[in-house]
Design an enzyme around this catalytic site. Structure first.
Site, PDB file in Angstrom:
ATOM      1  NE  ARG A 190      -3.243   6.829  -3.487  1.00 41.20           N
ATOM      2  CZ  ARG A 190      -4.040   6.019  -2.589  1.00 41.20           C
ATOM      3  NH1 ARG A 190      -3.710   5.823  -1.544  1.00 41.20           N
ATOM      4  NH2 ARG A 190      -5.269   5.814  -3.107  1.00 41.20           N
ATOM      5  CG  ASP A 235      -2.041   0.797   0.873  1.00 39.12           C
ATOM      6  OD1 ASP A 235      -2.144   1.525  -0.277  1.00 39.12           O
ATOM      7  OD2 ASP A 235      -2.914   1.124   1.978  1.00 39.12           O
TER       8      ASP A 235
END
Length: 521
Positions: A243, A190
């Site tokens: 991100r 993640d």
């Protein structure tokens, strides 16, 4: 003079835990818990000093790290943990104690404060084991590597985040670390550096983030807008899909970073977030700045950046890149001093300074790396690059905590838009909000008996974060101005006893929507 003593017999541990923990050595309190001083937003809100002034403990296993936390006099007793070796699932167990709340298979910094974790000697590697910071404050993590933390497959740790923060976290400085994965979500990984659920005043500096699908986020969803005041500087983002970071609401300051092979999208400012993006070097990448994967726009102020072989998508639907010629669409005030290297030398400076086991070197702001100077004091501020214009008041040394005095109080205001209510700002529900009938107006919290308050938290509703551009906070009893500024959020001021406090919006970029007007003693 230093002397070595023995950690008091790991009181409160079971025999099994004592055997696993082994012997942990302490030294007497040192002048400085970390190397150098916190920079960026971590230097605000009272500063981030970690374990400065406390004892120093040596740990070679995760169990020993937990044991050191659990054997403090209290959960806030300062401590520095010198870590060397490989920390993994096999040597990280839960340890119990009155000053800790730990768990197996993760380094748990939960419901604690005043802690430094510092890699020493031949280096500290957290292998497939994440660091979880929850309901904690004043934390420093320096000179360590965290790698291959998974949320699926085996083994799993920390929801797949290398370093993850959530639930009322304040003042964290992560410096000279290496965070890396070996793939994206489909491979079980993640984020490398995630913040959510009211995490504020964080700095990530001189670090390497690489080989991951996701660099990191601020805010877990478009409704999680309680985070912010995050600085990212002098970091290397390499071979990351997206991100770098993703910002939902709040303010982010991104400067002097080197971005290489950002494969899908980079700095993703959305849901009203405002990013100040200064003197970064973007190279061999795609869509390095903009609003992506949402219809809720974010904003940016750009200056001094270099775009080297950067490609840009066409604007369509929820793909809204800032390029090919990025220009500012907001202004962001930065309340601290900082040194800016020219973007042209950022790749070389970052290469020589960023990451674990680089000697904790930094830049002097003149494109020259310098060796660290240990010590508890802040460096003398050098040339600064503040944003012109009014700045927000400096946050106080404490965070909103304890009882929100607005719950159960009364409220009124100057006007209210159709479908909104004055009571919406004191119901504890972020999905309801008050709006004035125009772009300016006032909202008040009032009590039958006088209350003494020193902080308020103005929380804008989802989709309207950043709309408030000018405000005054008034003692309604006598008309005195308690504070003024340009960005809603936490506001600290001299403690005042009053029966009614008013938040007056003097300018806005769109219709303000105030979800909560929190008040604290």
């Amino acid at each position: 003079m230093r002397r070595t003593v023995t950690l008091r017999l790991l009181a409160g541990l079971s025999a099994t835990a004592m055997g696993a923990a082994g012997l942990v050595a302490l030294t007497t309190p040192q002048a400085s818990a970390a190397v150098g001083s916190a920079t960026g937003f971590a230097s605000r809100n009272g500063g981030t000093t970690g374990g400065a002034g406390g004892q120093t403990v040596r740990a070679t296993t995760g169990t020993q790290i937990h044991a050191a936390l659990c054997n403090r006099a209290s959960s806030s007793t300062p401590i520095t943990i010198h870590v060397e070796g490989t920390i993994n699932h096999g040597n990280t167990t839960k340890v119990s104690g009155s000053s800790c709340n730990t768990a197996a298979d993760v380094i748990e910094l939960k419901q604690i404060s005043n802690v430094t974790i510092l890699g020493v000697g031949n280096g500290a590697v957290f292998d497939q084991l994440g660091i979880h910071i929850r309901e904690a404050s004043n934390i420093i993590i320096q000179n360590v590597t965290v790698r291959n933390v998974k949320k699926s497959g085996s083994p799993t740790s920390n929801g797949g985040d290398a370093i993850g923060m959530e639930a009322n976290v304040r003042n964290v400085w992560v410096d000279h670390v290496t965070l890396e994965a070996s793939g994206g979500e489909s491979q079980g990984f993640d984020g490398l550096f995630d913040m959510k659920n009211n995490t504020q005043y964080v700095t990530l500096s001189y670090s390497i983030l690489r080989n991951s699908g996701r660099g990191g986020l601020v805010g877990s969803s478009e409704s999680d807008l309680s985070n912010g005041f995050v600085t990212y500087h002098n970091n290397l983002y390499e071979n990351i899909d997206s991100r770098t970071p993703l910002l939902r609401g709040g303010v982010g300051h991104v400067y002097n970073n080197h971005f290489v092979r950002i494969n899908e999208s980079g700095i993703n400012s959305r849901a009203g977030a405002r990013a100040k993006v200064d003197n970064n070097y973007f190279q061999n990448s795609k869509d390095v700045l903009g609003t992506f994967y949402t219809s809720q726009a974010g904003y940016w102020q750009v200056s001094g950046n270099t775009f080297d072989n950067v490609t840009w998508s066409s604007r369509s639907g929820d793909t809204n890149p800032a390029g090919p010629n990025p220009t500012s669409n907001t202004s962001v005030s930065i309340p601290y001093s900082y040194r800016l290297d020219a973007a042209s030398c950022v790749p070389s400076i970052v290469r020589e300074t960023a990451g674990a086991n680089k000697g904790i070197r930094t830049s002097n702001g003149n494109c020259t790396p310098t060796n660290p100077t240990p010590g508890p004091t802040n460096p003398t501020p050098g040339p600064t690059n503040p944003t012109p214009g009014p700045t927000n008041p400096t946050p106080g040394p404490t965070n909103p905590g304890g009882t929100n005095l607005s719950i159960g109080a009364g409220s009124d205001g100057s006007s209210k838009a159709s479908g909104t209510s004055y009571g919406d700002v004191r119901d504890g529900n972020m999905s309801t909000a008050w709006s004035p009938s125009g772009t300016t107006g006032s909202i008040s919290i009032k009590w039958d008996a006088a209350k003494r308050i020193s902080r308020v938290n103005i929380r804008e509703a989802s989709g309207a974060v950043g709309n408030v551009r000018g405000w005054r906070l008034l003692n309604h009893d006598n008309g005195a101005v308690l504070a003024s500024g340009t960005t809603a959020g936490v506001i600290s001021f001299s403690a005042t006893t009053l029966r009614k406090v008013t938040f007056e919006i003097t300018s806005a970029s769109g219709t303000p929507r105030i979800a909560e007007f929190e008040t604290y003693a």
